[in-house]
Scaffold this active site. Structure first.
Site, mmCIF file in Angstrom:
data_model
loop_
_atom_site.group_PDB
_atom_site.id
_atom_site.type_symbol
_atom_site.label_atom_id
_atom_site.label_comp_id
_atom_site.label_asym_id
_atom_site.label_seq_id
_atom_site.Cartn_x
_atom_site.Cartn_y
_atom_site.Cartn_z
ATOM 1 N N HIS A 99 9.535 -22.826 -113.845
ATOM 2 C CA HIS A 99 8.953 -23.107 -112.523
ATOM 3 C C HIS A 99 9.812 -24.223 -111.953
ATOM 4 O O HIS A 99 9.941 -25.284 -112.580
ATOM 5 C CB HIS A 99 7.503 -23.562 -112.700
ATOM 6 C CG HIS A 99 6.729 -23.732 -111.426
ATOM 7 N ND1 HIS A 99 5.489 -23.158 -111.253
ATOM 8 C CD2 HIS A 99 6.976 -24.415 -110.295
ATOM 9 C CE1 HIS A 99 5.012 -23.485 -110.057
ATOM 10 N NE2 HIS A 99 5.914 -24.270 -109.460
ATOM 11 N N LEU A 100 10.423 -23.987 -110.819
ATOM 12 C CA LEU A 100 11.322 -24.969 -110.225
ATOM 13 C C LEU A 100 10.671 -26.349 -110.201
ATOM 14 O O LEU A 100 9.501 -26.474 -109.843
ATOM 15 C CB LEU A 100 11.683 -24.556 -108.799
ATOM 16 C CG LEU A 100 12.580 -25.538 -108.065
ATOM 17 C CD1 LEU A 100 13.698 -24.807 -107.386
ATOM 18 C CD2 LEU A 100 11.786 -26.366 -107.097
ATOM 19 N N HIS A 101 11.432 -27.350 -110.596
ATOM 20 C CA HIS A 101 10.945 -28.726 -110.515
ATOM 21 C C HIS A 101 12.131 -29.680 -110.407
ATOM 22 O O HIS A 101 13.190 -29.446 -110.969
ATOM 23 C CB HIS A 101 10.049 -29.093 -111.692
ATOM 24 C CG HIS A 101 10.654 -28.884 -113.038
ATOM 25 N ND1 HIS A 101 10.830 -27.636 -113.601
ATOM 26 C CD2 HIS A 101 11.125 -29.764 -113.952
ATOM 27 C CE1 HIS A 101 11.380 -27.761 -114.793
ATOM 28 N NE2 HIS A 101 11.581 -29.050 -115.029
ATOM 29 N N LEU A 102 11.908 -30.726 -109.661
ATOM 30 C CA LEU A 102 12.912 -31.754 -109.426
ATOM 31 C C LEU A 102 12.474 -33.010 -110.167
ATOM 32 O O LEU A 102 11.332 -33.448 -110.031
ATOM 33 C CB LEU A 102 13.004 -32.026 -107.920
ATOM 34 C CG LEU A 102 14.087 -32.966 -107.435
ATOM 35 C CD1 LEU A 102 15.466 -32.338 -107.666
ATOM 36 C CD2 LEU A 102 13.898 -33.246 -105.951
#
Length: 138
Positions: A97-100
């Site tokens: 899951h995209l995360h920064l």
């Protein structure tokens, strides 16, 4: 993709507890449960997005704007002198899951960065590769 095992979707839905810093209709920011340094924040879209390649353009500015706000808060609350901001895509991406990551930094904090292998371009190779990449841009 089955997202039932996605811990970030579980955090978004409230099925998994997290130390949420802030939440909007589009994004959620919460403390990493295994921080590089205390105050290490992860920012993820509320809607499931696998990687940066699938991130809708409408979320790009809000994502970076929230990262900027978090970095400023880290300076104010933690006395951070700067930040390390990073995103993995597939390789080294521990949660699909995209995360920064927004990690507070201080001079002498012990983080030495990454030891990536380095290489050199041959004559004309850099210009050709830059041209090829430019031609492939959507």
């Amino acid at each position: 993709m089955d997202q039932t095992g996605d811990v970030f979707c579980q955090i978004v839905s409230g099925d998994l507890e997290a130390a949420v810093v802030t939440r909007t209709d589009e994004l959620v920011a919460f403390l990493d449960h295994r921080p590089v340094f205390k105050g290490h924040v992860l920012i993820a879209p509320v809607e499931h997005v696998d990687t940066m390649l699938e991130l809708p353009p409408t979320l790009m500015a809000p994502l970076l704007t929230l990262a900027q706000r978090v970095a400023r808060a880290q300076q104010q609350v933690l006395g951070a002198q700067g930040s390390f901001v990073a995103m993995n895509n597939v390789v080294s991406q521990s949660v699909p899951h995209l995360h920064l990551h927004v990690v507070p930094r201080r001079r002498g904090d012990g983080l030495r960065g990454f030891f990536w292998p380095r290489t050199r371009y041959g004559d004309g190779e850099a210009r050709q590769l830059a041209d090829d990449l430019a031609a492939a841009l959507p």
